[in-house]
Motif scaffolding. Structure first.
Motif, short mmCIF file in Angstrom:
data_model
loop_
_atom_site.label_atom_id
_atom_site.label_comp_id
_atom_site.label_asym_id
_atom_site.label_seq_id
_atom_site.Cartn_x
_atom_site.Cartn_y
_atom_site.Cartn_z
N CYS A 1 1.27 -0.89 -0.04
CA CYS A 1 -0.16 0.42 -0.28
C CYS A 1 0.98 1.58 0.18
CB CYS A 1 -1.14 0.37 1.40
SG CYS A 1 -2.54 -1.36 1.49
N TYR A 2 0.73 2.38 -1.08
CA TYR A 2 1.01 3.47 -0.60
C TYR A 2 0.00 4.30 -0.47
CZ TYR A 2 4.80 1.59 -2.43
OH TYR A 2 6.08 0.02 -3.27
N PHE A 3 0.60 4.74 0.66
CA PHE A 3 -0.24 6.20 0.97
C PHE A 3 0.30 7.54 0.49
CE2 PHE A 3 -0.91 2.68 3.83
CZ PHE A 3 -1.87 2.43 3.83
N PRO A 4 -1.24 8.59 0.38
CA PRO A 4 -0.57 9.84 -0.07
C PRO A 4 0.13 10.81 1.28
CG PRO A 4 -2.60 9.68 -0.32
CD PRO A 4 -2.84 8.44 0.75
N ASN A 5 0.84 11.10 0.92
CA ASN A 5 1.76 11.99 2.31
C ASN A 5 1.57 13.85 1.29
OD1 ASN A 5 3.87 13.56 3.34
ND2 ASN A 5 4.61 14.39 2.06
N TYR A 6 0.54 13.87 2.65
CA TYR A 6 0.28 15.49 2.18
C TYR A 6 0.82 16.93 2.44
CZ TYR A 6 -3.64 13.20 0.71
OH TYR A 6 -5.15 12.35 -0.14
N ARG A 7 1.00 17.83 1.91
CA ARG A 7 1.99 19.25 2.34
C ARG A 7 0.72 20.57 2.40
NH1 ARG A 7 4.30 17.51 -2.48
NH2 ARG A 7 4.65 18.85 -3.39
N SER A 8 1.09 21.30 2.69
CA SER A 8 0.89 22.89 2.55
C SER A 8 1.19 24.11 2.62
CB SER A 8 -0.73 22.64 3.57
OG SER A 8 -1.70 21.66 3.02
N ILE A 9 1.41 25.03 2.12
CA ILE A 9 1.99 26.16 2.05
C ILE A 9 0.99 27.15 1.56
CG2 ILE A 9 4.30 25.01 0.92
CD1 ILE A 9 2.93 26.07 -1.40
N ALA A 10 1.68 28.12 2.55
CA ALA A 10 0.74 29.62 2.11
C ALA A 10 1.78 29.80 1.44
CB ALA A 10 0.71 30.55 3.80
N LYS B 1 -8.63 19.48 2.66
CA LYS B 1 -7.97 20.74 4.53
C LYS B 1 -7.85 21.71 3.71
CE LYS B 1 -4.31 16.36 4.23
NZ LYS B 1 -4.65 16.63 6.52
N GLU B 2 -7.70 21.99 2.64
CA GLU B 2 -7.64 23.75 2.15
C GLU B 2 -9.00 23.91 3.04
OE1 GLU B 2 -5.73 25.84 1.04
OE2 GLU B 2 -4.13 24.44 1.20
N LEU B 3 -10.42 23.61 2.88
CA LEU B 3 -11.45 23.89 3.27
C LEU B 3 -11.71 24.36 4.52
CD1 LEU B 3 -14.12 22.46 0.85
CD2 LEU B 3 -13.75 24.87 1.01
N LYS B 4 -10.84 23.25 5.45
CA LYS B 4 -10.48 23.61 7.24
C LYS B 4 -9.39 24.50 7.05
CE LYS B 4 -9.47 20.67 10.72
NZ LYS B 4 -8.74 20.15 11.64
N THR B 5 -8.68 25.37 6.29
CA THR B 5 -8.00 25.88 6.72
C THR B 5 -8.83 27.93 5.91
OG1 THR B 5 -5.85 24.86 6.08
CG2 THR B 5 -5.73 27.25 5.82
N LEU B 6 -8.95 27.41 5.42
CA LEU B 6 -9.76 28.81 4.60
C LEU B 6 -11.18 28.91 6.12
CD1 LEU B 6 -10.89 31.36 3.48
CD2 LEU B 6 -12.22 29.12 1.51
N LYS B 7 -12.04 28.43 6.61
CA LYS B 7 -12.53 28.38 7.59
C LYS B 7 -12.52 28.65 8.81
CE LYS B 7 -16.37 25.75 7.26
NZ LYS B 7 -17.25 24.50 7.60
N LYS B 8 -10.11 28.19 8.93
CA LYS B 8 -10.26 28.42 9.95
C LYS B 8 -9.84 30.08 9.98
CE LYS B 8 -5.80 27.65 13.39
NZ LYS B 8 -4.81 26.83 13.04
#
Length: 208
Positions: free
Chosen positions: A27-36, A195-202
């Motif tokens: 199994c290969y799971f995605p790695n997520y990274r967020s940047i401003a 993830k982006e919607l959660k950040t936006l709402k915050k």
């Protein structure tokens, strides 16, 4: 007889455990990274009228992602949310904004005095080489990668005031003929959007 049943049960447990280990090893799971992408976060959902365009991925509208975005933001913006489609469709059309057309389009919107902010969600698929189940031989590294960027434009100021991006990546390094279990590109995009919607709402002061 009882000993044979115990041995058989132990063998079954062993092979079951072996299958589970092999499954997770494949199994290969995605790695997520967020940047401003912007240092500005001057957004407040309690003020003004907000226009939400279709979510586009590689330049094409994605209805599932548009619906997910609409539902998430409607809990915060309620009657202040206007859309490019559906029940709350606005009378005007706003193309996907970029560095070349943003100034002109924002000036046109400003002249109509119709909305105060434009929310734009743009996706990009840069690689789609690993499916949910991949049985072909992997002689080289293969990759699936997609990203979602959320941007907010202030119509009165005529500029971008918020930009944030999440990228999901799966890399496989498999040099044999094992079955590879991955995630679909749709799943990666959806997770990036969540993830982006959660950040936006915050960042907008909306209660999660």
């Amino acid at each position: 007889m009882k000993m044979k049943m115990t041995i058989a049960k132990n063998k079954a447990n062993f092979f079951g455990l072996l299958i589970i280990v092999m499954f997770f090893n494949s199994c290969y799971f995605p790695n997520y990274r967020s940047i401003a992408e912007s240092s500005l976060y001057d957004i407040n959902f309690s003020e003004g009228k907000w226009f939400l365009n279709h979510v586009t991925v590689n330049g094409k509208a994605w209805n599932d992602l548009s619906t997910l975005t609409e539902e998430a933001l409607a809990t915060c913006l309620k009657d202040s949310l206007y859309l490019s489609y559906g029940k709350r469709k606005a009378a005007y059309i706003v193309p996907v904004l970029n560095d070349k057309n943003a100034k002109e389009q924002l000036n046109l919107l400003k002249a109509t005095n119709s909305v105060d902010y434009v929310i734009q969600v743009v996706g990009n698929i840069s690689a789609d080489e690993i499916g949910v189940i991949n049985i072909k031989p992997h002689k080289f590294n293969e990759k699936s990668e997609a990203s979602i960027s959320v941007q907010v434009y202030d119509v009165q100021k005529g500029k971008l005031i918020y930009s944030h991006k999440t990228t999901g990546t799966i890399d496989s390094e498999n040099n044999n003929k094992d079955v590879v279990f991955g995630k679909s590109i749709q799943t990666i995009l959806t997770k990036c959007l969540e993830k982006e919607l959660k950040t936006l709402k915050k960042n907008s002061g909306c209660e999660l």
